[in-house]
Design an enzyme around this catalytic site. Structure first.
Site, mmCIF file in Angstrom:
data_model
loop_
_atom_site.group_PDB
_atom_site.id
_atom_site.type_symbol
_atom_site.label_atom_id
_atom_site.label_comp_id
_atom_site.label_asym_id
_atom_site.label_seq_id
_atom_site.Cartn_x
_atom_site.Cartn_y
_atom_site.Cartn_z
ATOM 1 N N ASN A 127 48.262 14.565 -49.056
ATOM 2 C CA ASN A 127 47.025 14.253 -49.285
ATOM 3 C C ASN A 127 46.884 12.573 -49.796
ATOM 4 O O ASN A 127 47.119 12.504 -50.971
ATOM 5 C CB ASN A 127 46.543 15.154 -50.108
ATOM 6 C CG ASN A 127 44.824 15.103 -50.442
ATOM 7 O OD1 ASN A 127 44.390 14.003 -50.165
ATOM 8 N ND2 ASN A 127 44.408 15.855 -51.226
ATOM 9 N N ARG A 177 46.167 15.981 -45.012
ATOM 10 C CA ARG A 177 44.809 16.067 -45.015
ATOM 11 C C ARG A 177 44.115 15.027 -44.523
ATOM 12 O O ARG A 177 44.211 13.788 -44.929
ATOM 13 C CB ARG A 177 44.618 16.506 -46.556
ATOM 14 C CG ARG A 177 43.072 16.382 -46.853
ATOM 15 C CD ARG A 177 42.545 16.582 -48.057
ATOM 16 N NE ARG A 177 41.371 16.864 -48.427
ATOM 17 C CZ ARG A 177 40.645 16.254 -49.497
ATOM 18 N NH1 ARG A 177 40.918 15.367 -50.113
ATOM 19 N NH2 ARG A 177 39.311 16.389 -49.265
ATOM 20 N N HIS A 179 35.163 19.704 -47.470
ATOM 21 C CA HIS A 179 35.998 20.910 -48.204
ATOM 22 C C HIS A 179 36.206 21.996 -47.229
ATOM 23 O O HIS A 179 36.651 23.238 -47.659
ATOM 24 C CB HIS A 179 34.949 21.415 -49.457
ATOM 25 C CG HIS A 179 34.754 20.548 -50.596
ATOM 26 N ND1 HIS A 179 33.548 20.647 -51.536
ATOM 27 C CD2 HIS A 179 35.755 19.685 -51.338
ATOM 28 C CE1 HIS A 179 33.788 19.754 -52.172
ATOM 29 N NE2 HIS A 179 34.954 19.183 -52.116
ATOM 30 N N ARG A 209 28.072 12.897 -58.341
ATOM 31 C CA ARG A 209 27.218 12.687 -57.205
ATOM 32 C C ARG A 209 26.048 13.499 -57.401
ATOM 33 O O ARG A 209 25.914 14.586 -57.917
ATOM 34 C CB ARG A 209 27.907 13.081 -55.858
ATOM 35 C CG ARG A 209 28.991 12.376 -55.592
ATOM 36 C CD ARG A 209 29.647 12.767 -54.119
ATOM 37 N NE ARG A 209 30.912 12.498 -54.047
ATOM 38 C CZ ARG A 209 31.840 13.346 -53.605
ATOM 39 N NH1 ARG A 209 31.693 14.509 -53.391
ATOM 40 N NH2 ARG A 209 33.199 12.849 -53.492
ATOM 41 N N GLU A 224 44.154 24.570 -51.099
ATOM 42 C CA GLU A 224 44.046 23.678 -49.871
ATOM 43 C C GLU A 224 45.538 23.253 -49.276
ATOM 44 O O GLU A 224 45.648 23.352 -48.300
ATOM 45 C CB GLU A 224 43.350 22.516 -50.152
ATOM 46 C CG GLU A 224 41.746 22.798 -50.433
ATOM 47 C CD GLU A 224 40.985 21.748 -51.146
ATOM 48 O OE1 GLU A 224 41.101 21.576 -52.427
ATOM 49 O OE2 GLU A 224 40.226 20.911 -50.405
#
Ligand code: AMP
Length: 410
Positions: free
Chosen positions: A16, A99, A188, A249, A392
């Site tokens: 990743n 990823r 996601h 965010r 993940e």
């Protein structure tokens, strides 16, 4: 004397790659063992650091030395793996799974990387300027180190490509939207796919039979509506800025806020970008983005922290209600990621008052600390409330391994 059979490659290295970091895990898909877990951070700075943990819960090793770029980072990772007899030259390594944040509309499934695939991932940089460039560098570097090994791209957006046009399109001029590939992609996805499937397992059902609302609440946060294993709506959009209140965010705002800031406050586009992505959400509301700290401040009577929490929970409830309506029938609401897995008080507040929808949490079950997937609603509840730790890396490794196994049988 007979020579022993060559080992069947069953290991997958998951990478990743971020702009200044690389997270990695080496997994054995034969027995499910996690052989190594690590992180290289502050790449390109003098204070770079590599932390490598062998096996499940082995003693971590740390290297602090300047690591100039992603190539140097991957070489350092390869050295650490080799020190444990797990080098990149191992015949047991089946593939490297990467990823990749943005796969646009083209990549609806994991894909073996060739020159054309890499060029397409690069073409998507304008819609994912923060993420795709680092993903491309990671893939290029890994290909250079092991050119003969399959490299598989697993896209964060892929799970959401099943969204109907009614959910994926913004109500803006169609020609303009299409010319600039403006639509809701969602992110996601690997986590939403994994958690919705694991939730079905927890209910003892086939994923095709269940409707789940997945709430991925980490520093970044997103919700999704999953009907029979397929995503039908998700809260992030063209970029990961839309939707829930996140650590830094804003999530949903009236788009007119941006031109107002430009015209009235004289802010530049880049300044507004930083404001909404880095200085908003919980941090913008109360100065902290760690839910533990926010809880501590609320307990001490801090009003700003309490209001930030209330805004966070209000948005969450709105999405639960919206996705309930989108799905029509809901079998489970699943909480995951840092906040979703650990903050019992967030789960309790998000579900409070939703009894009429069949949603209730059991105070005792919800308060229990555990790293296992579990149901925290009472047995009589019409809709299960579940806590499902996301993984993940495992999902990327599974998808990578399934693809290379299918290709080698073909
Ligand atoms: P993630 O992005 O999934 O790693 O989630 C990171 C966030 O999870 C942190 O910013 C915290 O807000 C939250 N978090 C982690 N551990 C806990 C905990 N024990 N209690 C409450 N929140 C937590």
């Amino acid at each position: 004397m007979t020579t022993p059979p060559a080992p069947v490659p069953s290991r997958v290295l998951v990478l990743n790659s971020g702009s200044s970091s690389v997270k990695y895990q080496l997994l054995d898909m034969g027995d499910g063992a996690r052989l190594a877990v690590g992180l290289v951070e502050r790449i390109g700075e003098r204070t770079s650091r590599l932390v490598h943990t062998p096996g499940d819960g082995g003693e971590p090793r740390e290297r602090t030395e300047p690591i100039a770029d992603h190539e140097a980072a991957l070489k350092a990772v390869a050295e650490e793996l080799a020190a444990d007899g797990l080098g990149l030259d191992s015949p047991e390594l089946a593939a490297i799974g990467h990823r990749v944040v943005h796969g646009g509309l083209k990549f609806t499934a994991p894909t073996v990387v060739d020159d054309e695939v890499l060029a397409e991932i690069e073409r998507l940089v304008p819609v994912a300027p923060l993420h795709n460039p680092a993903n491309v560098v990671g893939i290029r570097t890994a290909r250079a180190l092991r050119p003969d090994l399959p490299q598989v791209a697993v896209f964060d957006t892929a799970f959401h490509t099943t969204m109907p046009e009614s959910a994926a399109r913004y109500a803006i001029d169609v020609e303009t939207a299409d010319a600039h590939r403006i639509r809701r992609y969602g992110f996601h996805g690997t986590s939403h796919a994994y958690v919705s499937r694991e939730t079905a397992k927890l209910l003892g059902k086939d994923p095709a039979e269940v409707n789940v609302i997945v709430l991925h609440l980490g520093n970044g946060a997103s919700a999704s509506a999953v009907a029979g294993g397929r995503c039908v709506d998700t809260s992030m959009g063209l970029t990961p800025l839309e939707g829930l209140v996140m650590g830094t965010r804003s999530g949903d705002v009236d788009p007119a806020v941006t031109f107002h800031l430009k015209r009235v406050a004289g802010m530049s586009t880049d300044e507004i970008d930083v404001l909404l992505n880095k200085k908003s959400g919980l941090v913008g509301l109360c100065g902290d983005n760690d839910m533990r700290e926010i809880r501590r401040r609320i307990d001490e009577g801090d009003e700003r922290a309490r209001l930030a929490f209330e805004i966070y929970v209000h948005r969450l409830k709105k999405y639960i209600g919206a996705y309930y309506a989108v799905l029509g029938r809901v079998d489970a609401v699943a909480f995951t990621a840092g906040v979703g897995e650990n903050a019992a008080f967030v789960r309790e507040a998000a579900i409070a008052g939703l009894e009429e929808l069949g949603l209730v949490v059991d105070g005792e079950l919800n308060a229990e600390r555990s790293s296992r997937a579990r149901i925290v609603s009472p047995v009589y509840a019409r809709v299960a409330v579940a806590v499902v730790p996301t993984d993940e890396e495992l999902e990327i490794a599974r998808q990578t391994f399934d693809l290379v196994s299918a290709n080698s049988l073909a």
